[in-house]
Write a protein that holds these residues in place. Structure first.
Motif, PDB file in Angstrom:
ATOM      1  N   LYS A  36      55.007  60.699  30.831  1.00 33.60           N
ATOM      2  CA  LYS A  36      55.596  62.018  30.484  1.00 33.60           C
ATOM      3  C   LYS A  36      54.502  61.788  32.480  1.00 33.60           C
ATOM      4  N   TRP A  37      53.220  62.183  31.814  1.00 35.76           N
ATOM      5  CA  TRP A  37      52.184  62.328  33.303  1.00 35.76           C
ATOM      6  C   TRP A  37      52.870  61.381  34.479  1.00 35.76           C
ATOM      7  N   PRO A  38      53.226  60.304  34.553  1.00 37.69           N
ATOM      8  CA  PRO A  38      53.252  59.776  35.914  1.00 37.69           C
ATOM      9  C   PRO A  38      54.844  60.181  36.610  1.00 37.69           C
ATOM     10  N   ILE A  39      55.165  60.215  35.657  1.00 39.03           N
ATOM     11  CA  ILE A  39      56.645  60.569  36.428  1.00 39.03           C
ATOM     12  C   ILE A  39      56.137  62.146  36.379  1.00 39.03           C
ATOM     13  N   SER A  40      55.724  62.842  35.928  1.00 36.55           N
ATOM     14  CA  SER A  40      56.100  64.326  36.199  1.00 36.55           C
ATOM     15  C   SER A  40      55.055  64.318  37.695  1.00 36.55           C
ATOM     16  N   PHE A  41      54.896  63.322  37.744  1.00 37.67           N
ATOM     17  CA  PHE A  41      53.556  63.796  39.785  1.00 37.67           C
ATOM     18  C   PHE A  41      54.015  63.040  40.261  1.00 37.67           C
ATOM     19  N   ILE A  42      55.046  61.996  39.848  1.00 35.47           N
ATOM     20  CA  ILE A  42      55.576  61.649  41.294  1.00 35.47           C
ATOM     21  C   ILE A  42      56.719  62.819  41.151  1.00 35.47           C
ATOM     22  N   LEU A  43      57.816  63.220  40.393  1.00 35.20           N
ATOM     23  CA  LEU A  43      59.144  64.251  40.427  1.00 35.20           C
ATOM     24  C   LEU A  43      58.256  65.489  40.962  1.00 35.20           C
ATOM     25  N   PHE A  51      50.440  66.355  48.371  1.00 35.93           N
ATOM     26  CA  PHE A  51      49.471  66.059  47.135  1.00 35.93           C
ATOM     27  C   PHE A  51      48.133  66.263  46.525  1.00 35.93           C
ATOM     28  N   VAL A  52      47.944  67.835  47.432  1.00 38.36           N
ATOM     29  CA  VAL A  52      46.931  68.709  46.885  1.00 38.36           C
ATOM     30  C   VAL A  52      47.256  69.462  45.752  1.00 38.36           C
ATOM     31  N   THR A  53      48.633  70.023  46.157  1.00 37.01           N
ATOM     32  CA  THR A  53      49.430  70.913  45.289  1.00 37.01           C
ATOM     33  C   THR A  53      49.472  70.784  44.086  1.00 37.01           C
ATOM     34  N   THR A  54      50.126  69.303  43.992  1.00 37.84           N
ATOM     35  CA  THR A  54      50.574  68.178  42.851  1.00 37.84           C
ATOM     36  C   THR A  54      49.795  68.124  41.905  1.00 37.84           C
TER      37      THR A  54
END
Length: 134
Positions: free
Chosen positions: A34-41, A68-71
């Motif tokens: 969930k964390w990597p997919i959410s980060f990329i999306l 990147f900072v906002t994500t």
């Protein structure tokens, strides 16, 4: 929604009797992915917003740092919000259901503040790039 309430949603889904034998594997897989997919999306959606929203043409490569900072801020704030809602929300007893709305509004305010911070980072990087060319 997945970051803030995903664990609760997946626990409700896993209570279905048809997938009861796979519940531990599904839950662990969900926690890992969930964390990597959410980060990329989130990163690509924010980068798209930063690229498409201005009224003048700005190349997408100038939007990477702010996106990147906002994500990172969105992921961090959502994790803190999720932890807070899960462990510390006893305001319903004293204030009623309005406390949930207030906490949600604070979370949305912090997310929008991080969005503006990313815009400021993109703007300063874009201005520095233009001034170094001249």
């Amino acid at each position: 929604i997945v970051l803030a309430f995903g664990n609760t949603i997946i626990e409700y889904i896993l209570q279905i009797n048809l997938i009861k034998k796979f519940d531990a594997e599904i839950y662990i897989f969900f926690l890992i992915i969930k964390w990597p997919i959410s980060f990329i999306l989130i990163y690509f959606i924010i980068k798209l917003i930063y690229t498409a929203a201005p009224d003048k043409r700005i190349p997408s490569k100038y939007m990477s740092k702010g996106s990147f900072v906002t994500t990172l801020l969105w992921i961090l704030l959502t994790g803190v919000y999720s932890y807070y809602v899960t462990n510390f929300t006893n305001y319903d007893v004293l204030y009623g259901s309005l406390s949930s709305i207030v906490v949600l509004m604070i979370w949305v305010y912090l997310l929008s503040y991080s969005l503006v911070l990313g815009i400021a980072i993109n703007s300063s990087d874009n201005n520095l790039e233009k001034s170094s060319i001249i």
